[in-house]
Design an enzyme around this catalytic site. Structure first.
Site, short mmCIF file in Angstrom:
data_model
loop_
_atom_site.label_atom_id
_atom_site.label_comp_id
_atom_site.label_asym_id
_atom_site.label_seq_id
_atom_site.Cartn_x
_atom_site.Cartn_y
_atom_site.Cartn_z
N HIS A 55 18.45 108.28 131.08
CA HIS A 55 17.73 108.05 129.83
C HIS A 55 16.50 108.97 129.85
CE1 HIS A 55 15.07 105.74 127.09
NE2 HIS A 55 16.16 105.14 126.65
N ASP B 259 16.35 103.19 138.05
CA ASP B 259 16.04 102.75 136.69
C ASP B 259 16.99 101.60 136.38
OD1 ASP B 259 15.91 102.26 134.01
OD2 ASP B 259 16.23 104.34 133.37
N GLN C 120 19.13 98.79 132.36
CA GLN C 120 20.42 98.17 132.03
C GLN C 120 20.99 97.43 133.24
OE1 GLN C 120 21.64 98.34 128.96
NE2 GLN C 120 20.28 99.90 128.14
N LYS D 190 15.20 93.80 127.32
CA LYS D 190 16.67 93.89 127.41
C LYS D 190 17.23 92.72 128.20
CE LYS D 190 16.49 98.92 127.52
NZ LYS D 190 16.89 99.53 126.26
N CYS E 2 18.81 108.38 123.46
CA CYS E 2 17.78 108.88 124.37
C CYS E 2 18.38 109.47 125.63
CB CYS E 2 16.77 107.78 124.75
SG CYS E 2 15.93 107.09 123.36
#
Ligand SMILES: Cc1ncc(COP(=O)(O)O)c(C=O)c1O
Lengths: 422, 154
Positions: A139, A216, A219, A242, A380
């Protein structure tokens, strides 16, 4: 598995492991919204998830009857707010299996967490010619901060490749590691392809090369969960909204010794020991990295979201989501002219696709008129779009409240797109 | 099917979207500009040959985007040919008003025949997120004629 059998499998899970999606939907006010006169079919949790009542109510209570600034007032209400805020840190620490709540820094979002590491780790440990290894499916939040650092320090960014199905190529990644590699910063789960990366192996290889590793988890934590000690990562970032929590709250997990070796990111109140105009000394982590009044109620809301998710069971949610993913892959895959972008071996419930003759934007607008909300665009992740030879995709991403009927509604709405674009 | 959707995706638009007119890079263009919609990744390049009298002798474009942005660029490049820069500005102003739903009861300045053609795109007013798609080509053209002198011929 055929369509019918996937559906049956979902229903057969009745028994002691029955996943009562209708009961869960009842916990989310947004699930009863009407959009364009039709029930909302929300397939954009990958961009941001809807919020359960427990989160909304918890935050409401925190503002109504438990609110004051934290770490400051010597009065009961401030003590209560401080206690709630610090308990939220404990909840997050436990959720990630961190060794201590001190390893949890609250930020604004995942983006802010990556920027914090780029700034503080970069300044402390990197110089011109040193290398950061990212992947082709990052991302922008895990690309641009390193480019900003490159512009300041002259570091080098290396990009680990993926194959055409979207698998992370561990061997190719290993070849990029060397004596100048200072940090490996890779996504835990691609927000476009759904790829779940082999984080444990990545961490092992990075450490072997003498580098630190950041994941990261924006998600990944939602769909796969994280045990930071098992994976042995140095940093792990995620974002509250999220994970069914509020906006305005993110997390940076960082190993304590490492964090205490880093300089602060921003300066201000709460992060100092002694301030004189000549010299200021900084507190230890996490206070060092939380300058100014933090997102108090958002942290409390995030903890409520984590309690809610763990109460149902992240693993049970994940199994449900994978049933949705399989059904979606099967149903969408059967549509003439539809191409699924990303078929990695390990895949979260994120299904990107293109449809011959119809641009993703047009798809999203048209199916929205049927109440179906999907994301369209480059997500993104422009370098990944180039890699996949597409300008944009439509993306259906599933959350704990989605049901198989939502996939049917999507498939049905896509017929309207085909009617229009022939 | 939903009326707003039907209005947005009229046959004319679908046709221009599928078979864009003036989709080329003219070798003798003397102005160009790149337009980019960072939200969705739509990209257009608009090419113009501007005469000394500030009249657009040729307009064309290349790029990729949704049906709305491609149809808009296609129609625009047809319509602006032969017009002066100030005529085009007036037309863009009218078109912008149409897309925003701000044209009711307002005197528009462009020729009625052109406004009629452009009106088919005004269905975007029901879709605030798509207004940028319809106006991208016009913004890019504006940039091209005012800034984007490229070449050699002058
Ligand atoms: C993989 C990934 N990383 C980072 C982010 C950034 O999250 P936020 O915008 O909350 O900082 C996102 C969300 O869009 C994401 O999907």
């Amino acid at each position: 598995m055929s369509a019918a059998s996937v559906k049956a499998a979902a229903q057969v899970s009745v028994g002691n492991d029955f996943y009562d999606v209708e009961a869960i939907r009842a916990d989310f006010p947004a699930m009863s919204l009407l959009i364009n006169g039709r029930p909302l079919v929300f397939l954009d949790s990958g961009a941001s998830a809807q919020k359960p009542n427990v989160v909304l109510e918890r935050m409401d209570r925190a503002y109504r009857s438990e609110y004051a600034n934290v770490h400051r007032g010597a009065y009961r209400l401030s003590e209560l707010a401080t206690e709630n805020y610090e308990n939220a840190r404990k909840t997050v620490a436990k959720f990630m299996n961190a060794a201590s709540p001190d390893e949890i820094v609250f930020t604004r979002n995942a983006t802010a967490s990556v920027n914090l590491v780029a700034h503080s780790f970069g300044r402390a440990f990197m110089k011109a010619g040193d290398e950061v290894v990212i992947s082709h499916m990052e991302h922008h939040a895990n690309i641009v901060p390193w480019q900003l650092l490159r512009d300041i320090l002259g570091i080098v960014i290396k990009v680990a490749p993926i194959d055409d199905d979207g698998n992370f190529l561990l061997d190719e990644f290993a070849k990029l590691l060397g004596p100048r590699t200072k940090l490996v910063a890779i996504t835990h789960c691609s927000n476009v392809l759904g790829t779940i990366t082999p984080i444990k192996e990545i961490a092992r290889l990075a450490h072997q090369a003498g580098a630190k590793v950041l994941f990261d988890g924006a998600q990944g934590i939602v769909h796969a969960g994280i045990d930071v000690r098992d994976v042995d990562c140095d940093f792990y970032v995620f974002t509250g909204h999220k994970l069914y929590g509020p906006t305005g709250i993110g997390v940076l997990y960082g190993k304590k010794d490492l964090m205490n070796a880093l300089p602060p990111y921003q300066g201000g109140g709460d992060m100092i020991e002694i301030v004189t105009f000549e010299k200021t000394t900084y507190r230890e982590t996490p206070a060092r990295f939380e300058a100014g009044t933090p997102p108090i109620v958002e942290a409390i809301g995030l903890a409520a979201a984590i309690d809610y998710v763990t109460g149902i069971g992240l693993d049970r949610i994940a199994r449900h989501e994978l049933t949705l993913r399989d059904y979606a892959m099967e149903q969408l895959g059967a549509i003439d002219g539809l191409t699924i972008i990303g078929r990695p071996r390990e895949k979260g419930p994120i299904v990107s696709f293109t449809l011959d003759g119809a641009h993703p934007h047009d798809i999203a607008t048209i199916i929205d008129s049927r109440g179906v909300a999907v994301r369209a665009g480059h997500h993104c992740a422009q370098p990944l779009m180039e890699r996949c030879n597409v300008a944009a995709t439509a993306r259906a991403s599933f959350g704990m409240y989605n049901r198989l009927e939502d996939v049917d509604a999507l498939v049905d709405a896509l017929k309207t797109v085909k009617d229009i674009f022939g | 099917m939903d009326d707003d959707i039907r209005e947005l995706y009229q046959e004319v638009i679908l046709d221009h979207g599928k078979h864009p007119r003036n989709f080329r890079h003219p070798g003798d263009a003397n102005h160009e500009a790149h337009g980019n919609n960072p939200l969705c990744g739509d990209r257009l390049t608009v090419y113009v040959r501007l005469g000394e009298d500030q009249r657009i002798e040729d307009a064309a474009f290349e790029g990729r985007g949704c049906a709305i942005s491609v149809a808009s660029a296609s129609m625009m490049t047809d319509i602006v040919r032969g017009k002066t820069v100030s005529e085009v500005e007036a037309l863009f102003d009218d078109f912008h008003k149409m897309c925003m739903g701000e044209d009711e009861g307002v005197a528009l300045r462009g020729p009625e025949e052109d406004l009629d053609k452009l009106r088919v795109l005004s269905g975007v007013r029901q879709f605030p997120m798509r207004v940028k798609c319809a106006t991208l080509a016009w913004h890019t053209l504006n940039e091209a004629v005012h800034g984007g002198a490229t070449t050699s011929t002058e």
